[in-house]
Design an enzyme around this catalytic site. Structure first.
Site, PDB file in Angstrom:
ATOM      1  N   ASP A 158       0.829  -1.203   0.000  1.00 15.20           N
ATOM      2  CA  ASP A 158       0.000   0.000   0.000  1.00 15.20           C
ATOM      3  C   ASP A 158       0.865   1.257   0.000  1.00 15.20           C
ATOM      4  OD1 ASP A 158      -2.041   1.795   0.280  1.00 15.20           O
ATOM      5  OD2 ASP A 158      -2.495   1.310   2.366  1.00 15.20           O
ATOM      6  N   ASP A 360      -1.973   6.239  -5.902  1.00 19.03           N
ATOM      7  CA  ASP A 360      -2.220   5.323  -4.788  1.00 19.03           C
ATOM      8  C   ASP A 360      -2.355   3.893  -5.325  1.00 19.03           C
ATOM      9  OD1 ASP A 360      -2.892   4.223  -2.337  1.00 19.03           O
ATOM     10  OD2 ASP A 360      -4.993   4.828  -2.464  1.00 19.03           O
TER      11      ASP A 360
END
Ligand SMILES: *[C@@H]1O[C@H](CO)[C@@H](O)[C@H](O)[C@H]1NC(C)=O
Length: 482
Positions: A158, A360
């Site tokens: 992440d 992201d």
């Protein structure tokens, strides 16, 4: 800090109250010409089957063995051993609903930081922090080694968060079911607890958006994600093994004793944000804050996550990574325009500048300011007129019933970034299919012009994405993986 009884039966309830405490602390236009060469240049001809999740894993034939390279697989894909767990199966609608909760929490983290900054300037009042990032579920998995002897753990990777944690024995409060055996620090020669009064413990606040707690002398972390998933446990250090020649002693991570939420069957999470506790910062002495990845498409095989400059390709185009002192953990980028079918949409620069944008790895669908999404949708629909439309799929409002076709022709889409960089998206980065009868434009508009734009993982698929954090730039190249 909290005083804590040493009794182990009480430490369970302590962890729970520590979690509540931490929660309280963290309340915080273009037209298709009929000219054949135009069609070739500005349209992708794709097979519908390539948009649907594959059922068979076809491992990559590319060699990424240079540098510290880890294999990346989609959490729900056929190459993931995690996808064999039934609990892990998610429908397209569930994935998109969780994606929306991740995006909401990113938006609230960003707007909170703005409010906080202004509040701190004007008063001493402290306001509760809002929730941290959401884990979402369109996620990618890498396997790392932890401990001595090393145990392999499959973690969600992440770039939108900083803290790395894994579930740990004795799972004092709760561990969800995971595929790998749960990490047991008592079986490792190199595990150490971090003490409450250490500088490392103090650094937790910015990495987790929550104040650390204290159990006897051990620093306690808590991190909550936007969809209410969380992990709470001991802050420890351990030997991290990325490859046999890339070993990092004293890597700081969370040894989770109370873990719940949408982590699938993964063993936890690896945080690649910009904060000092992220894996990028903790390995900076060897890799100079340089990493790259390629996210494989849903229909395909595996990609990679590599640390260090070694083995990165020469065909990269670089755009500046912007710094944002209010939100130091996110990777901000400068989106300047969008091309559909070879024509740059007429969108004022101020539309992208107002909210800014981040890249992201954990957000599935790219989010755009409303004044950018609307012209994108209009141009796309115009060029897809020949196909029958279908009902919306969750947040995706431009869907087609392609069940009667085996191949379709869709307009190419490119993103334009600061530094005169044009990144053509792969066909898989344009459409998101619930099924052949519901194939949708894979973009969504934000509800407010002030909401941050997010370049999500569907659009990043098959691109080689290179983060030169120290050099302040982000590189893209096509066909990094399939
Ligand atoms: C780490 O600290 C916790 C809480 O005090 C304790 O239960 C655990 O045994 C410690 N582990 C090690 C290896 O010292």
């Amino acid at each position: 800090m909290m005083a804590t009884p040493i009794d182990s039966s009480i430490s369970v309830s302590f962890l729970f109250s520590a979690f509540l405490f931490l929660l309280l602390c963290s309340l915080n236009k273009g037209y298709a010409s009929s000219d054949e060469s135009t069609i070739k240049n500005h349209f992708h001809t794709i097979q519908i089957s390539s948009l649907l999740p594959a059922s068979v894993c076809s491992p990559s034939t590319k060699d990424h063995s240079k540098g510290a390279s880890l294999k990346v697989v989609h959490k729900h894909g056929p190459c993931s051993h995690l996808s064999k767990e039934k609990a892990n199966a998610a429908t397209a609608t569930q994935i998109l609903t969780r994606d929306e909760s991740r995006v909401n929490s990113i938006q609230s983290r960003l707007s909170f930081n703005l409010v906080q900054k202004n509040t701190l300037k004007n008063s001493k009042a402290s306001i509760p922090a809002k929730s941290g990032s959401s884990i979402g579920s369109g996620n990618y998995i890498v396997t790392i080694g932890l401990g001595t002897p090393k145990k392999d753990l499959s973690l969600i990777f992440d770039t939108g968060s900083d803290f790395t944690w894994t579930q740990c024995e004795p799972c004092a409060r709760y561990c969800y079911s995971q595929q790998d055996p749960t990490f047991d620090p008592s079986l490792s020669k190199t595990y150490k607890n971090i003490t409450c009064n250490s500088a490392q413990c103090s650094a937790l606040g910015s990495a987790t958006s929550a104040s650390p707690g204290c159990a006897t002398t051990t620093c306690v972390y808590g991190i909550q994600y936007g969809d209410s998933s969380y992990s709470v446990g001991f802050f420890g250090s351990e030997t991290l093994t990325l490859t046999p020649s890339d070993i990092f002693p004293n890597f700081l991570f969370g040894c989770g004793q109370n873990n719940r939420g949408l982590f699938g069957a993964s063993a936890g999470l690896i945080g690649l944000g910009r904060d000092s506790l992220s894996i990028v910062s903790q390995t900076a002495s060897k890799y100079g804050k340089f990493f790259s990845y390629c996210l494989p498409s849903r229909s395909s095989s595996d990609g990679y996550l590599a640390f260090g400059k070694e083995g990165t390709s020469g065909a990269l185009k670089f755009t500046p990574l912007l710094s944002n002192s209010q939100n130091p953990s996110f990777y901000f980028i400068d989106i300047t325009g969008i091309k559909v079918g070879g024509t740059t949409l007429s969108i004022s620069q101020s539309v992208f500048k107002t909210a800014g944008a981040i890249i992201d790895s954990g957000t599935v669908i790219t989010r755009l300011p409303p004044a950018a999404y609307t012209p994108l949708r209009t141009a796309f629909r115009q060029q897809m007129k020949q196909y029958p439309m279908a009902q919306a799929l969750s947040i995706l409002d431009t869907c087609y019933d392609l069940s009667k076709y085996s191949t379709v022709s869709i307009p190419k889409i490119s993103f334009l970034f600061g530094g005169n960089v044009e990144v053509p998206l792969a066909a898989n980065g344009i459409l998101y299919a619930g099924s052949a009868s519901q194939v949708c434009l894979a973009f969504a508009g934000n509800s407010a012009a002030s909401d941050v734009g997010i370049f999500g993982n569907v659009q990043q698929q098959t691109l080689n994405v290179v983060y030169d954090v120290a050099g302040g730039k982000l590189g893209f190249a096509s066909a990094g993986c399939s």
